[in-house]
Design an enzyme around this catalytic site. Structure first.
Site, PDB file in Angstrom:
ATOM      1  N   ASP A 122      81.264  94.537 -38.842  1.00  0.00           N
ATOM      2  CA  ASP A 122      81.182  93.075 -38.882  1.00  0.00           C
ATOM      3  C   ASP A 122      82.136  92.588 -37.796  1.00  0.00           C
ATOM      4  O   ASP A 122      83.365  92.778 -37.902  1.00  0.00           O
ATOM      5  CB  ASP A 122      81.640  92.547 -40.240  1.00  0.00           C
ATOM      6  CG  ASP A 122      80.604  92.722 -41.336  1.00  0.00           C
ATOM      7  OD1 ASP A 122      79.636  93.478 -41.117  1.00  0.00           O
ATOM      8  OD2 ASP A 122      80.764  92.113 -42.408  1.00  0.00           O
ATOM      9  N   HIS A 158      81.516 101.473 -39.537  1.00  0.00           N
ATOM     10  CA  HIS A 158      80.436 102.377 -39.917  1.00  0.00           C
ATOM     11  C   HIS A 158      79.871 103.096 -38.690  1.00  0.00           C
ATOM     12  O   HIS A 158      80.137 102.704 -37.547  1.00  0.00           O
ATOM     13  CB  HIS A 158      79.329 101.596 -40.629  1.00  0.00           C
ATOM     14  CG  HIS A 158      79.755 101.046 -41.964  1.00  0.00           C
ATOM     15  ND1 HIS A 158      79.150 101.408 -43.156  1.00  0.00           N
ATOM     16  CD2 HIS A 158      80.742 100.168 -42.305  1.00  0.00           C
ATOM     17  CE1 HIS A 158      79.735 100.782 -44.160  1.00  0.00           C
ATOM     18  NE2 HIS A 158      80.703 100.011 -43.666  1.00  0.00           N
ATOM     19  N   SER A 174      91.417  94.025 -34.839  1.00  0.00           N
ATOM     20  CA  SER A 174      91.213  95.362 -34.297  1.00  0.00           C
ATOM     21  C   SER A 174      89.874  95.426 -33.576  1.00  0.00           C
ATOM     22  O   SER A 174      89.096  94.470 -33.612  1.00  0.00           O
ATOM     23  CB  SER A 174      91.282  96.417 -35.403  1.00  0.00           C
ATOM     24  OG  SER A 174      90.683  95.931 -36.590  1.00  0.00           O
TER      25      SER A 174
END
Length: 660
Positions: free
Chosen positions: A459, A515, A603
């Protein structure tokens, strides 16, 4: 209009010409322009929509959206915004006849025309703000409406009441209702309304009738020889009794009908843009949207990119006027860019990223100046490391859990608790919440069963480039960025030279588990020590810094059948001292599987592909070429493998949805 007779105006014209001052015709053109409010603002944001050429097969219609009013839970002064694609429009502040001007039932009766494209945005977001702030107004509720579905509904009334005006901080709480209508207006009727308006400009005595000389002044302003040739014919057709004056309504109807047959207007009389006469459809679209201002109804104000910008109060507008801040899309490395605007891939709408103003100012002082970077070289790096370590310890303390509600309130509609796996009381520390898991199915994975389709890894706000050279042109301004510098000395970068680059930037409010973008086998992990600079665009766009090649990072190499080797780089940042992987060397993994998580802070993940191995989705490349980040979710499509397999055909991407 209403400033003397046509006779006196005619005598003025000769006087002006003899003195070299503006002619009557130039004054008329000026009059047409100043009748359009906020023209300079409108052009800034909507010129893309008005001037771009649209293929006939992409045109779906023009919708007239009208916000009638709302019913709220408390009394205040209110304004509403409509965001659609890359444009936002706002109503005036509700002006109710109460003692304090406050009400719980605001009425706006404000409208705007929106261009509908078959492959363009479908969802309009309506936001309602209370207006009791000096610097900015407060978002109280919002709803999202699929205009295509709305238009095909068989409604008993022209106005539909949406009872699900949602609280931005708790989407399961309803804070009110809003009344909206939406219709597709007949273009000829729109042009009639506009014709009446511009004809009224030369109806100097406001009697609803025009002389031929008055009508000629207007036609001459259209900038078309064809219009000049037709004006006498049109006027005579309307002047059936031959008395030299005609009813303005009759002339408006004739003018509108003739415009449909032959384009009389080469230059838009509202915005001044030169029109392409041969492209009748796009000219019709342009004029219909511009004619929006001529209906005589209450029209929403344009010129905004997001509802946040539209809601800002007079202090922000003053700072824009004084050039202390700016609000725009694209690469803005100067000190004037005060906001980050990104493109939401799901809704196809621009949104503003929430970030504390004090943090913006401090980052600009450090990363956008030589002095700031010199301070970094003289010990500030160690200071950032120390701050990050202390903050990390603080966020793992039991007391830090008290900060969770304030965090959710600050980011309001950008943290959706309904999709979080555990209830709020489950999280014993702030870092527990920061690394939260989502419910199963909250992030559907696109094209499962097709390993030759890569998906988004986080995301995040995404930037995608076919090669490093493109990334340096459009985004990364550090002087020493390279694939070799990014991957470090222990990993051979030869296979990745000239390859594609995808940057996933995670902000504090995001789901912070990353992911796998592809299926394959984990070959190895390499930890690279480094600094903890911020990964905010303010630093990435700085020509003085080298964020991605100097920050602490961990590199994983994934060996795949369809994409060759893929380098997955997890980059730490300010306040992010910990990068945790949940897979190990030798694991066979599937795209969409959880790969790890970042602890507290912002990040970034960077995926590097081999040269000519992936065809990245065109919408991602297009936005990136505009230096515009795309807001994506885990599992959305990223691109398709170019690798040829004789036994396997290309996937049918029509069945692979972006997913919401």
């Amino acid at each position: 209009m209403g400033h003397g007779s046509s006779k006196s105006e005619s005598s003025d014209e000769s006087t002006d010409d003899s003195k070299g001052s503006p002619s009557r015709l130039s004054r008329l053109k000026h009059k047409l322009h100043i009748h359009r409010p906020n023209f300079h603002l409108h052009r800034r944001s909507s010129s893309h929509s008005l001037s771009k050429s649209l293929a006939a097969e992409d045109f779906a219609g023009i919708a007239l959206v009208k916000i009638t009013g709302a019913e709220m839970k408390f009394k205040d002064k209110w304004l509403a915004c409509v965001s659609f694609g890359e444009q936002t429009f706002r109503t005036d502040v509700s002006d109710q006849s109460t003692s304090e001007g406050r009400t719980d039932k605001p009425i706006w009766n404000s409208e705007k025309k929106l261009l509908l494209e078959r492959n363009g945005p479908r969802v309009a977001r309506i936001s309602v703000f209370e207006t009791n702030r000096f610097s900015k107004n407060s978002l109280v509720g919002y709803c999202e409406i699929d205009l295509f579905e709305f238009l095909i509904q068989d409604l008993d009334s022209d106005v539909e009441v949406f009872d699900d005006l949602l609280d931005p901080s708790s989407p399961d709480i309803v804070v009110g209702s809003i009344s909206v209508s939406c219709s597709v207006e007949d273009p000829i009727e729109t042009e009639k309304c506009f014709a009446r308006r511009i004809l009224s400009v030369v109806d100097y005595n406001e009697d609803g009738k025009l002389s031929f000389s008055e009508f000629s002044d207007l036609i001459n302003a259209f900038g078309s020889q064809l219009a000049v040739d037709k004006k006498e014919e049109l006027f005579k057709a309307a002047d059936q009794n031959g008395d030299g004056v005609v009813c303005m309504d009759e002339l408006a109807i004739l003018l509108a009908i003739q415009q449909e047959k032959e384009l009389l207007i080469n230059c838009c009389p509202v915005c001044g843009e030169i029109l392409e006469v041969s492209d009748k459809m796009n000219t019709m679209i342009h004029l219909t949207l511009c004619f929006d201002e001529g209906t005589g109804n209450q029209v929403m104000t344009g010129g905004f990119l997001t509802d946040k910008q539209a809601s800002y109060g007079w202090m922000f507008k003053l700072s824009e006027w004084a050039h202390f801040s700016s609000y725009d899309i694209g690469l803005r490395s100067g000190s004037s860019a005060s906001h980050i605007v990104v493109f939401d891939r799901r809704t196809k709408r621009l949104v503003e990223e929430l970030i504390d103003r004090k943090i913006v100012l401090s980052m600009r002082a450090i990363y956008q100046s030589k002095l700031g970077l010199r301070l970094m070289d003289k010990g500030a790096k160690e200071l950032l490391q120390s701050i990050s370590e202390k903050q990390g310890k603080k966020m793992t303390s039991v007391e830090s859990a008290e900060d969770i509600p304030n965090f959710i309130e600050f980011f309001k509609d950008q943290v959706n608790m309904a999709e979080v796996k555990y209830p709020l009381e489950h999280f014993k520390t702030f870092n527990d919440f920061f690394t939260r898991e989502l419910k199963p199915g909250a992030r559907p994975i696109s094209c499962t069963g097709h390993d030759d389709v890569a998906v988004c890894a986080a995301d995040s706000r995404l930037m995608a480039f076919r090669n490093v050279e493109d990334s340096l042109r459009f985004w990364i301004k550090g002087q020493r960025f390279s694939i070799h510098g990014l991957l470090g000395k222990e990993i051979s970068s030869t296979a990745f030279m000239g390859g594609s680059l995808v940057i996933f930037r995670l902000a504090p409010q995001d789901y912070h588990r990353f992911h796998l973008p592809v299926s394959g086998t984990i070959e190895n992990f390499v930890d690279i020590p480094g600094c903890l600079y911020t990964v905010n665009p303010i630093a990435v766009n700085s020509k003085y810094g080298n964020v991605f090649t100097e920050n602490k990072r961990a590199v994983a190499i994934i060996s795949t059948r369809d994409f060759g080797k893929v380098a997955f780089v997890a980059i730490g940042a300010t306040m992010v001292g910990s990068i945790t992987f949940t897979k190990k060397t030798g694991d066979h993994v599937q795209k969409g599987d959880e790969f790890g998580y970042f602890s507290f802070g912002g990040s970034t993940v960077i995926c590097v592909f081999e040269k000519d191995i992936i065809e990245i989705d065109e919408d991602l490349l297009t936005n990136s070429a505009r230096s515009l980040e795309t807001l994506v979710s885990v599992g959305m499509t990223l691109g398709v493998s170019k690798k040829k397999h004789s036994e396997v055909g290309l996937p049918n991407l029509e069945k692979c949805v972006l997913q919401a």
